[in-house]
Motif scaffolding. Structure first.
Motif, PDB file in Angstrom:
ATOM      1  N   VAL A 181       2.092  15.961 -13.091  1.00 36.44           N
ATOM      2  CA  VAL A 181       1.272  16.873 -13.905  1.00 36.44           C
ATOM      3  C   VAL A 181       1.101  18.156 -13.112  1.00 36.44           C
ATOM      4  O   VAL A 181       0.530  18.156 -12.016  1.00 36.44           O
ATOM      5  CB  VAL A 181      -0.109  16.254 -14.217  1.00 36.44           C
ATOM      6  N   SER A 182       1.605  19.216 -13.650  1.00 34.83           N
ATOM      7  CA  SER A 182       1.480  20.512 -12.970  1.00 34.83           C
ATOM      8  C   SER A 182       0.562  21.420 -13.770  1.00 34.83           C
ATOM      9  O   SER A 182       0.148  21.087 -14.889  1.00 34.83           O
ATOM     10  CB  SER A 182       2.865  21.161 -12.808  1.00 34.83           C
ATOM     11  N   ARG A 240       3.829   1.482  -1.314  1.00 33.15           N
ATOM     12  CA  ARG A 240       4.369   1.620  -2.676  1.00 33.15           C
ATOM     13  C   ARG A 240       3.310   2.164  -3.634  1.00 33.15           C
ATOM     14  O   ARG A 240       3.614   2.967  -4.522  1.00 33.15           O
ATOM     15  CB  ARG A 240       4.870   0.263  -3.165  1.00 33.15           C
ATOM     16  N   LEU A 241       2.107   1.688  -3.437  1.00 34.38           N
ATOM     17  CA  LEU A 241       1.020   2.181  -4.298  1.00 34.38           C
ATOM     18  C   LEU A 241       0.813   3.680  -4.109  1.00 34.38           C
ATOM     19  O   LEU A 241       0.709   4.441  -5.080  1.00 34.38           O
ATOM     20  CB  LEU A 241      -0.269   1.444  -3.957  1.00 34.38           C
ATOM     21  N   ARG A 242       0.749   4.099  -2.899  1.00 37.01           N
ATOM     22  CA  ARG A 242       0.542   5.522  -2.628  1.00 37.01           C
ATOM     23  C   ARG A 242       1.679   6.359  -3.218  1.00 37.01           C
ATOM     24  O   ARG A 242       1.457   7.413  -3.821  1.00 37.01           O
ATOM     25  CB  ARG A 242       0.435   5.754  -1.128  1.00 37.01           C
ATOM     26  N   ALA A 243       2.888   5.891  -3.038  1.00 40.60           N
ATOM     27  CA  ALA A 243       4.045   6.651  -3.530  1.00 40.60           C
ATOM     28  C   ALA A 243       4.036   6.740  -5.053  1.00 40.60           C
ATOM     29  O   ALA A 243       4.279   7.816  -5.637  1.00 40.60           O
ATOM     30  CB  ALA A 243       5.334   5.991  -3.039  1.00 40.60           C
ATOM     31  N   ALA A 244       3.732   5.631  -5.689  1.00 43.32           N
ATOM     32  CA  ALA A 244       3.743   5.629  -7.153  1.00 43.32           C
ATOM     33  C   ALA A 244       2.611   6.494  -7.711  1.00 43.32           C
ATOM     34  O   ALA A 244       2.818   7.272  -8.648  1.00 43.32           O
ATOM     35  CB  ALA A 244       3.629   4.195  -7.661  1.00 43.32           C
ATOM     36  N   LEU A 245       1.446   6.360  -7.129  1.00 45.45           N
ATOM     37  CA  LEU A 245       0.315   7.171  -7.623  1.00 45.45           C
ATOM     38  C   LEU A 245       0.565   8.656  -7.379  1.00 45.45           C
ATOM     39  O   LEU A 245       0.261   9.501  -8.232  1.00 45.45           O
ATOM     40  CB  LEU A 245      -0.977   6.730  -6.924  1.00 45.45           C
ATOM     41  N   SER A 246       1.121   8.956  -6.252  1.00 42.76           N
ATOM     42  CA  SER A 246       1.403  10.360  -5.945  1.00 42.76           C
ATOM     43  C   SER A 246       2.449  10.921  -6.901  1.00 42.76           C
ATOM     44  O   SER A 246       2.326  12.037  -7.413  1.00 42.76           O
ATOM     45  CB  SER A 246       1.870  10.471  -4.496  1.00 42.76           C
ATOM     46  N   ALA A 247       3.484  10.138  -7.152  1.00 45.88           N
ATOM     47  CA  ALA A 247       4.532  10.617  -8.060  1.00 45.88           C
ATOM     48  C   ALA A 247       3.974  10.849  -9.467  1.00 45.88           C
ATOM     49  O   ALA A 247       4.288  11.866 -10.103  1.00 45.88           O
ATOM     50  CB  ALA A 247       5.674   9.602  -8.100  1.00 45.88           C
ATOM     51  N   ARG A 248       3.136   9.917  -9.915  1.00 46.92           N
ATOM     52  CA  ARG A 248       2.580  10.085 -11.269  1.00 46.92           C
ATOM     53  C   ARG A 248       1.623  11.272 -11.331  1.00 46.92           C
ATOM     54  O   ARG A 248       1.621  12.033 -12.298  1.00 46.92           O
ATOM     55  CB  ARG A 248       1.832   8.797 -11.677  1.00 46.92           C
ATOM     56  N   ALA A 249       0.805  11.429 -10.327  1.00 48.71           N
ATOM     57  CA  ALA A 249      -0.178  12.525 -10.355  1.00 48.71           C
ATOM     58  C   ALA A 249       0.518  13.881 -10.224  1.00 48.71           C
ATOM     59  O   ALA A 249       0.177  14.827 -10.939  1.00 48.71           O
ATOM     60  CB  ALA A 249      -1.193  12.331  -9.228  1.00 48.71           C
ATOM     61  N   LEU A 250       1.507  13.953  -9.355  1.00 51.14           N
ATOM     62  CA  LEU A 250       2.162  15.242  -9.154  1.00 51.14           C
ATOM     63  C   LEU A 250       3.118  15.585 -10.287  1.00 51.14           C
ATOM     64  O   LEU A 250       3.644  16.694 -10.336  1.00 51.14           O
ATOM     65  CB  LEU A 250       2.917  15.237  -7.818  1.00 51.14           C
ATOM     66  N   TYR A 301      -6.190   4.897  -2.873  1.00 50.07           N
ATOM     67  CA  TYR A 301      -4.819   5.217  -2.469  1.00 50.07           C
ATOM     68  C   TYR A 301      -4.337   6.563  -2.993  1.00 50.07           C
ATOM     69  O   TYR A 301      -3.272   7.031  -2.604  1.00 50.07           O
ATOM     70  CB  TYR A 301      -3.866   4.108  -2.917  1.00 50.07           C
ATOM     71  N   TRP A 302      -5.071   7.190  -3.877  1.00 48.43           N
ATOM     72  CA  TRP A 302      -4.722   8.554  -4.284  1.00 48.43           C
ATOM     73  C   TRP A 302      -5.746   9.557  -3.761  1.00 48.43           C
ATOM     74  O   TRP A 302      -5.395  10.526  -3.105  1.00 48.43           O
ATOM     75  CB  TRP A 302      -4.604   8.668  -5.804  1.00 48.43           C
ATOM     76  N   ARG A 316      -5.324  15.290 -12.804  1.00 47.12           N
ATOM     77  CA  ARG A 316      -4.392  14.319 -12.206  1.00 47.12           C
ATOM     78  C   ARG A 316      -5.094  12.983 -11.964  1.00 47.12           C
ATOM     79  O   ARG A 316      -4.514  11.917 -12.198  1.00 47.12           O
ATOM     80  CB  ARG A 316      -3.846  14.875 -10.902  1.00 47.12           C
ATOM     81  N   VAL A 366       5.398  -0.168 -10.297  1.00 52.94           N
ATOM     82  CA  VAL A 366       4.047  -0.215  -9.711  1.00 52.94           C
ATOM     83  C   VAL A 366       3.016   0.262 -10.721  1.00 52.94           C
ATOM     84  O   VAL A 366       1.934  -0.344 -10.863  1.00 52.94           O
ATOM     85  CB  VAL A 366       3.997   0.641  -8.430  1.00 52.94           C
ATOM     86  N   LEU A 367       3.321   1.319 -11.433  1.00 50.95           N
ATOM     87  CA  LEU A 367       2.357   1.824 -12.421  1.00 50.95           C
ATOM     88  C   LEU A 367       2.152   0.833 -13.565  1.00 50.95           C
ATOM     89  O   LEU A 367       1.047   0.707 -14.097  1.00 50.95           O
ATOM     90  CB  LEU A 367       2.832   3.176 -12.969  1.00 50.95           C
ATOM     91  N   ASP A 426       8.449   3.194  -8.879  1.00 55.01           N
ATOM     92  CA  ASP A 426       7.148   3.765  -9.230  1.00 55.01           C
ATOM     93  C   ASP A 426       6.699   3.284 -10.607  1.00 55.01           C
ATOM     94  O   ASP A 426       5.528   2.974 -10.826  1.00 55.01           O
ATOM     95  CB  ASP A 426       7.229   5.297  -9.205  1.00 55.01           C
ATOM     96  N   VAL A 460      -5.454  11.308 -15.235  1.00 52.47           N
ATOM     97  CA  VAL A 460      -4.167  10.806 -15.733  1.00 52.47           C
ATOM     98  C   VAL A 460      -3.840   9.466 -15.091  1.00 52.47           C
ATOM     99  O   VAL A 460      -3.310   8.559 -15.745  1.00 52.47           O
ATOM    100  CB  VAL A 460      -3.058  11.853 -15.464  1.00 52.47           C
ATOM    101  N   LEU A 461      -4.151   9.322 -13.831  1.00 52.25           N
ATOM    102  CA  LEU A 461      -3.896   8.044 -13.162  1.00 52.25           C
ATOM    103  C   LEU A 461      -4.748   6.935 -13.767  1.00 52.25           C
ATOM    104  O   LEU A 461      -4.366   5.767 -13.680  1.00 52.25           O
ATOM    105  CB  LEU A 461      -4.187   8.169 -11.664  1.00 52.25           C
ATOM    106  N   LEU A 480      -7.202  21.030 -12.017  1.00 46.64           N
ATOM    107  CA  LEU A 480      -5.912  20.342 -11.971  1.00 46.64           C
ATOM    108  C   LEU A 480      -6.025  19.010 -11.226  1.00 46.64           C
ATOM    109  O   LEU A 480      -5.491  17.982 -11.672  1.00 46.64           O
ATOM    110  CB  LEU A 480      -4.867  21.249 -11.301  1.00 46.64           C
ATOM    111  N   GLU A 495       0.834  -1.211   0.000  1.00 44.39           N
ATOM    112  CA  GLU A 495       0.000   0.000   0.000  1.00 44.39           C
ATOM    113  C   GLU A 495       0.865   1.256   0.000  1.00 44.39           C
ATOM    114  O   GLU A 495       0.541   2.250  -0.662  1.00 44.39           O
ATOM    115  CB  GLU A 495      -0.921  -0.028   1.221  1.00 44.39           C
ATOM    116  N   LEU A 518       9.943   9.681 -12.791  1.00 43.87           N
ATOM    117  CA  LEU A 518       9.475   8.587 -11.958  1.00 43.87           C
ATOM    118  C   LEU A 518      10.629   7.655 -11.632  1.00 43.87           C
ATOM    119  O   LEU A 518      11.468   7.362 -12.483  1.00 43.87           O
ATOM    120  CB  LEU A 518       8.374   7.806 -12.677  1.00 43.87           C
TER     121      LEU A 518
END
Lengths: 157, 192
Positions: free
Chosen positions: A19-20, A7-17, B153-154, B48, B134-135, B131, B51-52, B44, A5, B127
């Motif tokens: 995008v700015s 790892r999931l949170r970290a990966a999803l957060s990294a992918r979402a963030l 989780y997001w 996001r 996982v993606l 990450d 995008v996920l 925004l 969990e 990334l």
């Protein structure tokens, strides 16, 4: 929280963030964009009203064109000229009265008219007035007197 | 039993929307419409989220714009008739992302994807390897499993909120999440 969990949170957060706001294309809110609104009838009842008027017009037209209402429909049959039959001796009705009374021989009631040939006719070919202009059917000998066609009852005009 | 589930769900949703969630009032008459404020505040975050789901920025932007346009078409600018606009938008983004993924899978069944649809190199550089792994495993899940994982989780939604957004029962959310985690655990070599 398990490792998965996290790892999931970290990966999803990294992918979402990743995008700015600078990455987004310039866009406007939908109120400023020309969003085509669904076309609506200006007056919702106008369609129903027009349909009702059309139905009423058609119904009136059809009713006006119905047979029998314009005077050309089937008219009551005039009493046909009766001819005393050979057995007229047994028939007591030799009275030329124009009475609508029931008589076995002379029946003024509108029934199937009989032509000169004795066959029933569905519809008289002429009006009651013109029927009188026809020459009387030859009377068989032995008859007391030729029967004249009684005038139609007043009810038949 | 399945037929009996939607009724309590609907009642709970109605109760939640009418009691605990404040109804968004329209802005001042001379201010900007409520939907414009919501657009600027939430665009925004919704992109996001999209995008996920779809892993493609252009598609995600289109999805969000379409959802806002649909909201405006249906409820107007003041959003007076919408009890919970944010939940409405999240649900709309999820449904649109699901449709986009279905279309994409159907198209890929006939035409192989061109090289340009892969994530940009800059995004890949940002990334970490873990990450990306996982993606990649998330991409192996079904659309419904991916929706549940992303919302949990997001977006940090509870099971009941996920159920409301996806219009499924809470039990479905729980079982879907459990299956998704099992698959991910197997793909990523994790141990319980």
């Amino acid at each position: 929280m398990t490792n998965l969990e996290a790892r999931l949170r970290a990966a999803l957060s990294a992918r979402a963030l990743s995008v700015s706001a600078d990455d987004l294309q310039p866009a406007v809110p939908p109120t400023l964009a020309t969003v085509p609104k669904p076309r609506r009838l200006a007056w919702p009842w106008a369609g129903a009203l027009a349909g009702g008027v059309a139905v009423a017009l058609v119904a009136g037209f059809v009713a006006a064109r119905l047979p029998g209402d314009d005077g050309t429909g089937p008219a009551p049959n005039p009493p046909a000229a009766t001819v005393p039959s050979q057995q007229s001796s047994s028939s007591p009705s030799s009275s030329p009265e124009a009475s609508p009374g029931i008589s076995p021989g002379v029946s003024p009631e509108p029934g199937p008219a009989r032509g000169s040939d004795g066959l029933p006719k569905g519809r008289p070919e002429a009006s009651p007035g013109s029927a009188r202009s026809h020459p009387p059917v030859p009377v068989s000998p032995g008859a007391p007197e030729p029967s004249t066609a009684p005038s139609p009852p007043a009810a038949f005009g | 039993m399945i037929l009996a589930i939607p009724l309590p769900s609907l009642l709970l949703r109605r109760l939640r929307s009418s009691v605990s969630t404040p109804v968004r009032r329209p802005s001042a008459p001379d201010g900007p419409p409520a939907i414009n404020e919501l657009y600027h505040a939430r665009r925004l975050g919704l992109v996001r989220l999209a995008v996920l789901m779809v892993d493609d920025l252009a598609t995600a932007e289109d999805i969000v714009q379409d959802v806002f346009a649909a909201l405006y078409r249906r409820h107007g600018a003041d959003l007076r008739t919408v009890a919970d606009p944010e939940a409405y938008l999240t649900s709309g983004v999820m449904n649109a992302a699901r449709s986009a993924l279905r279309r994409r899978r159907t198209a890929r069944a006939y035409v192989p994807p061109p090289a340009g649809t892969a994530p940009a190199a800059e995004e890949q550089m940002l990334l970490a390897d873990g990450d990306r792994e996982v993606l990649g495993a998330l991409g192996e899940l079904t659309v419904r499993q991916r929706q549940v994982v992303v919302l949990r989780y997001w977006s940090e939604l509870s099971e009941q909120e996920i159920a409301d957004v996806l219009h499924v029962s809470r039990g479905t959310v729980k079982s879907t999440a459990s299956r998704a985690l099992t698959i991910l655990r197997g793909l990523l070599g994790e141990r319980r």
